[in-house]
Scaffold this motif. Sequence first.
Motif, short mmCIF file in Angstrom:
data_model
loop_
_atom_site.label_atom_id
_atom_site.label_comp_id
_atom_site.label_asym_id
_atom_site.label_seq_id
_atom_site.Cartn_x
_atom_site.Cartn_y
_atom_site.Cartn_z
N PRO A 185 0.80 -1.23 -0.06
CA PRO A 185 -0.03 0.15 0.00
C PRO A 185 0.84 1.10 0.26
O PRO A 185 1.91 1.14 0.42
N GLU A 186 0.23 2.27 -0.56
CA GLU A 186 1.13 3.58 -0.33
C GLU A 186 0.81 4.24 0.94
O GLU A 186 -0.26 4.62 1.25
N ARG A 187 1.59 4.11 1.84
CA ARG A 187 1.42 4.76 3.38
C ARG A 187 2.57 5.28 3.80
O ARG A 187 3.56 4.98 3.71
N GLU A 188 2.19 6.61 4.54
CA GLU A 188 3.45 7.21 5.09
C GLU A 188 3.59 6.83 6.70
O GLU A 188 4.30 6.90 7.21
N THR A 189 2.40 6.31 7.15
CA THR A 189 2.36 5.90 8.78
C THR A 189 1.93 4.64 8.63
O THR A 189 1.18 4.04 7.87
N VAL A 190 2.04 3.82 10.02
CA VAL A 190 1.79 2.68 10.05
C VAL A 190 1.12 2.45 11.33
O VAL A 190 1.41 3.33 12.47
N PRO A 191 0.32 1.40 11.62
CA PRO A 191 -0.11 1.29 12.85
C PRO A 191 0.77 0.74 14.08
O PRO A 191 1.72 -0.07 13.74
N PRO A 192 0.84 1.37 15.28
CA PRO A 192 1.88 0.95 16.32
C PRO A 192 1.52 -0.35 16.88
O PRO A 192 0.38 -0.92 16.89
N SER A 193 2.52 -0.97 17.14
CA SER A 193 2.39 -2.45 17.80
C SER A 193 2.72 -2.29 19.19
O SER A 193 3.88 -1.55 19.26
N PRO A 194 2.33 -2.81 20.08
CA PRO A 194 2.72 -2.84 21.53
C PRO A 194 3.83 -3.76 21.83
O PRO A 194 4.01 -4.53 20.80
N PRO A 195 4.54 -3.22 22.78
CA PRO A 195 5.89 -4.09 23.21
C PRO A 195 5.21 -5.53 23.25
O PRO A 195 4.02 -5.72 24.15
N GLY A 196 5.95 -6.47 23.07
CA GLY A 196 5.59 -7.85 23.21
C GLY A 196 6.65 -8.77 24.10
O GLY A 196 7.12 -8.19 24.92
N PRO A 197 6.50 -9.98 23.91
CA PRO A 197 7.41 -10.98 24.77
C PRO A 197 8.86 -10.74 24.67
O PRO A 197 9.55 -11.11 25.73
N ALA A 198 9.20 -10.28 23.73
CA ALA A 198 10.67 -10.08 23.47
C ALA A 198 11.15 -8.66 24.18
O ALA A 198 12.48 -8.24 24.06
N SER A 199 10.25 -8.05 24.67
CA SER A 199 10.73 -6.57 25.73
C SER A 199 11.68 -7.13 26.62
O SER A 199 11.66 -8.00 27.50
N GLY A 200 12.98 -6.45 26.74
CA GLY A 200 14.12 -6.77 27.62
C GLY A 200 15.16 -7.75 27.27
O GLY A 200 15.83 -8.17 28.09
N VAL A 201 14.73 -8.50 25.80
CA VAL A 201 15.71 -9.40 25.33
C VAL A 201 16.58 -8.77 24.52
O VAL A 201 16.35 -8.06 23.55
N GLU A 202 17.97 -8.86 24.81
CA GLU A 202 19.01 -8.48 23.89
C GLU A 202 20.12 -9.50 23.50
O GLU A 202 20.50 -10.26 24.45
#
Length: 465
Positions: A233-250
């Motif tokens: 699609p031609e889009r300049e903005t995208v829907p945000p995704s909430p932080p998931g289970p990999a939060s805090g994983v590096e």
Amino acid sequence: MSPPAPGRRRAGRGGSRGTRTGPTTRRERPVPHPPSAAPPPPTGAAALPERPAPSVELHVRTGAAGWEAGGHAGTAARTGPPAALVLARSAASLRRPDARGEDQLWESAHWTSPLCPLAAPATELVVSWNADVPRGCWLRVEVLATRSDGRRTPWLPLADWAATDEDIAPASAAPTGDDVVTADTDTLAVRAAAAARGLRITALRLRLTLCRRPGSTAVPAVRRLAVAAAALPERETVPPSPPGPASGVELSVPPLSQYAHEGRYPHYNGGGAAWCSPTSLRMVLAAHGRHPDRAALAWVEPGHEDPDVCHAARRTYDHRWGGCGNWPFNTAHAAVHRGMNAVVTRLESLTAAEGLIGAELPLITSQSFEESELPGAGYATAGHLMVVSGFTADGDVVAHDPAGRSRAAVRRVYPRRAFETVWLRTRRTRADGSVGTGSGGVCYVLWPEEADARQRRALAAVGVR
């Protein structure tokens, strides 16, 4: 030993290399329509996309059964290990210049895939492959597309590729196509005007031609062939995704800076300042414990820091386009390493990326942005690749960005909303008000043959096998 001088480089394809404009190895697609209004800044309040998320399909052919299907002319399915499409006998011959530019006759055999219908009509395809191609051998990749008006394109060449530049100069095909579909460098796309009329790609066939020097007994083998098809699609903005289970994983990824190689081997895309893709590739390969044989680095001048990066730049260099950022050339080079697999695909959100990070699989993403759009970057770029190596506890993106001027500056934390926007969008407004494009979520996914069950589940969740 110095590397042979590559073929003539096309000007204007590598992008700016200055500090402010950032490291660039990608080019932008033509934009069919100007935006009706400039998008809100990606760091501001979340906005709904102008269009729905892209419909992404990844079609993968691998395994003996996969290669047995289709039409064979001198090729055969090898049961393995690993299972592969191989050159079994010479069925024809063709002429192509060798690495020195001298006309050369090659033995060849080819395989044609069955017709592959797309579940959702696409506007863009990216083909990638994993192959074991010994010295004296190379392969050609072509595609034939069925259009939504019922017509078919001619066979469109995409690339002539080899694992080294010692037999041929690996190169994408010159831009070609018909009135609806065009093939250019690493992408098959519906032309802007045709897309505006609603025309799409509804099915495709692929053709692989395996070549070797006359009288050779070397056997080129293709282990995997993948097509990432998307209706962008031609889009300049995208829907945000909430932080998931990999939060805090590096994940543990060795930091490498492309600028450590600034000015080196300028005949490869102008030198290290433009080597974001091969530098990112080397970081992920090193994280998987894969390195080139020391003998393969003998051509690199002694004393150069991180000679593996110089090697990767040479091996990913597209001698027709004149850059090291050809997406399939990068994944093909990754898969040359022992027990490694790689594909080019698209993901629809950072949630999908979190699944890979949670399984200890770093990925490489392609994005373009103005300096103000990605806080903490400190540069603008018309196309840049970097490693997503983790997420903070708040869900922001931990990136190993090769644009860091030193190893210590490679690890960055980018705001989740801003990063997701510049990676997933397909259209953007430049600082001068003109319209540019985005990759639409393009990434390289690499994984080892010894991947465990958790990693294979994560790969399957994004369509990779």
